[in-house]
Design a protein around this motif. Structure first.
Motif, short mmCIF file in Angstrom:
data_model
loop_
_atom_site.label_atom_id
_atom_site.label_comp_id
_atom_site.label_asym_id
_atom_site.label_seq_id
_atom_site.Cartn_x
_atom_site.Cartn_y
_atom_site.Cartn_z
N VAL A 71 0.85 -1.18 0.00
CA VAL A 71 0.00 0.00 0.00
C VAL A 71 0.89 1.24 0.00
N ILE A 72 0.55 2.20 -0.85
CA ILE A 72 1.21 3.50 -0.82
C ILE A 72 0.21 4.45 -0.16
N HIS A 73 0.60 4.95 1.01
CA HIS A 73 -0.26 5.84 1.80
C HIS A 73 -0.05 7.28 1.34
N LEU A 74 -1.15 8.00 1.15
CA LEU A 74 -1.10 9.38 0.67
C LEU A 74 -1.82 10.30 1.64
N ASP A 75 -1.35 11.55 1.72
CA ASP A 75 -2.02 12.54 2.56
C ASP A 75 -3.14 13.21 1.76
N ALA A 76 -3.74 14.24 2.32
CA ALA A 76 -4.89 14.90 1.68
C ALA A 76 -4.51 15.60 0.37
N GLN A 77 -3.22 15.91 0.17
CA GLN A 77 -2.75 16.52 -1.08
C GLN A 77 -2.13 15.48 -2.00
N ASN A 78 -2.37 14.21 -1.71
CA ASN A 78 -1.85 13.08 -2.50
C ASN A 78 -0.33 13.00 -2.52
N ARG A 79 0.30 13.47 -1.45
CA ARG A 79 1.74 13.29 -1.29
C ARG A 79 1.97 11.96 -0.58
N VAL A 80 3.05 11.31 -0.91
CA VAL A 80 3.36 10.00 -0.33
C VAL A 80 3.74 10.15 1.14
N ILE A 81 3.03 9.41 1.98
CA ILE A 81 3.37 9.31 3.40
C ILE A 81 4.32 8.14 3.60
N ASP A 82 3.96 6.99 3.01
CA ASP A 82 4.76 5.78 3.23
C ASP A 82 4.40 4.72 2.20
N VAL A 96 -4.84 -11.33 1.66
CA VAL A 96 -4.92 -9.92 2.05
C VAL A 96 -6.09 -9.78 3.02
N TYR A 97 -5.84 -9.12 4.13
CA TYR A 97 -6.86 -8.94 5.15
C TYR A 97 -7.28 -7.48 5.21
N PRO A 98 -8.52 -7.17 4.77
CA PRO A 98 -8.99 -5.78 4.75
C PRO A 98 -8.86 -5.06 6.09
N ARG A 99 -9.13 -5.77 7.18
CA ARG A 99 -9.02 -5.17 8.52
C ARG A 99 -7.62 -4.58 8.74
N GLU A 100 -6.59 -5.32 8.32
CA GLU A 100 -5.21 -4.86 8.51
C GLU A 100 -4.89 -3.65 7.62
N VAL A 101 -5.44 -3.63 6.42
CA VAL A 101 -5.23 -2.49 5.52
C VAL A 101 -5.87 -1.24 6.12
N VAL A 102 -7.09 -1.37 6.63
CA VAL A 102 -7.78 -0.24 7.27
C VAL A 102 -7.00 0.23 8.49
N LYS A 138 -12.02 -1.09 -1.15
CA LYS A 138 -12.59 0.23 -1.42
C LYS A 138 -13.77 0.50 -0.49
N SER A 139 -14.64 -0.48 -0.34
CA SER A 139 -15.82 -0.33 0.54
C SER A 139 -15.42 -0.20 2.01
N ALA A 140 -14.49 -1.04 2.45
CA ALA A 140 -14.05 -0.99 3.85
C ALA A 140 -13.37 0.33 4.17
N LEU A 141 -12.53 0.81 3.27
CA LEU A 141 -11.82 2.06 3.51
C LEU A 141 -12.74 3.27 3.42
N ALA A 142 -13.77 3.18 2.59
CA ALA A 142 -14.73 4.28 2.48
C ALA A 142 -15.44 4.52 3.82
N LEU A 143 -15.61 3.49 4.61
CA LEU A 143 -16.26 3.62 5.92
C LEU A 143 -15.48 4.52 6.87
N VAL A 144 -14.17 4.64 6.63
CA VAL A 144 -13.34 5.51 7.47
C VAL A 144 -12.77 6.68 6.67
N ASP A 145 -13.46 7.03 5.58
CA ASP A 145 -13.12 8.19 4.75
C ASP A 145 -11.71 8.15 4.16
#
Length: 168
Positions: A71-82, A96-102, A138-145
């Protein structure tokens, strides 16, 4: 000029523990390339420079003999966090476990993610399982914005984008 000095002129050099320089081996060159690409990605505008992301992923995942889901994590301006390699699998699959990704997205305060995995087979086409996993995440992550901007499959030097294919 001797043959040795000619070959050294075109080699990358590394310093050994004694302080002497010697030609770098292939693994040392690849490690250095990974570090450079990771630094280029960190804090960059990932979405305005997709080539940097693709180059990084080719070096990072393109030659692996086993599947990795990252996973490439991005901030609100789409800059790479990690960049985080979350799951490692076999030559043809990984769990892949969705819970761990969230959980990881929340821990890094990510606003958006790029999902990434490789196909050691060299075929970048997504499987039905890849498509279902993408929709589940996508659905799981949408629950936490947290938005999923893309899911990229790396197969050697080829990279397939779910967003470009209209699969997101």
């Amino acid at each position: 000029m001797s043959q040795l000095s000619l070959s050294l002129d075109s080699s990358l050099l590394v310093r050994d523990v004694a302080g002497d320089y010697r030609p770098a081996n292939a693994d040392e060159v690849l490690q250095a390339a990974r570090r450079v690409l990771a630094e280029q990605m960190r804090g960059c505008e990932a979405l305005t420079s997709p080539q940097v992301v693709r180059d990084f992923l080719r070096v990072k995942l393109g030659t692996l003999e086993h599947e990795v889901f990252a996973v490439i994590h991005l901030d609100a301006q789409n800059r790479v966090i990690d960049y985080v390699e979350m799951f490692r699998g076999t030559v043809s699959q990984t769990s892949v476990y969705p819970r761990e990704v969230v959980k990881e997205a929340l821990a890094r305060n990510s606003a958006a993610l790029l999902l990434v995995h490789n196909h050691p087979s060299g075929v970048a086409e997504p499987s039905r399982a890849d498509e279902l996993l993408t929709q589940t995440l996508k659905s799981a992550l949408a629950l936490v914005d947290v938005r999923v901007l893309d899911h990229l499959i790396v197969a050697g030097s080829a990279i397939l984008s779910f967003a470009e294919r209209g699969l997101l």
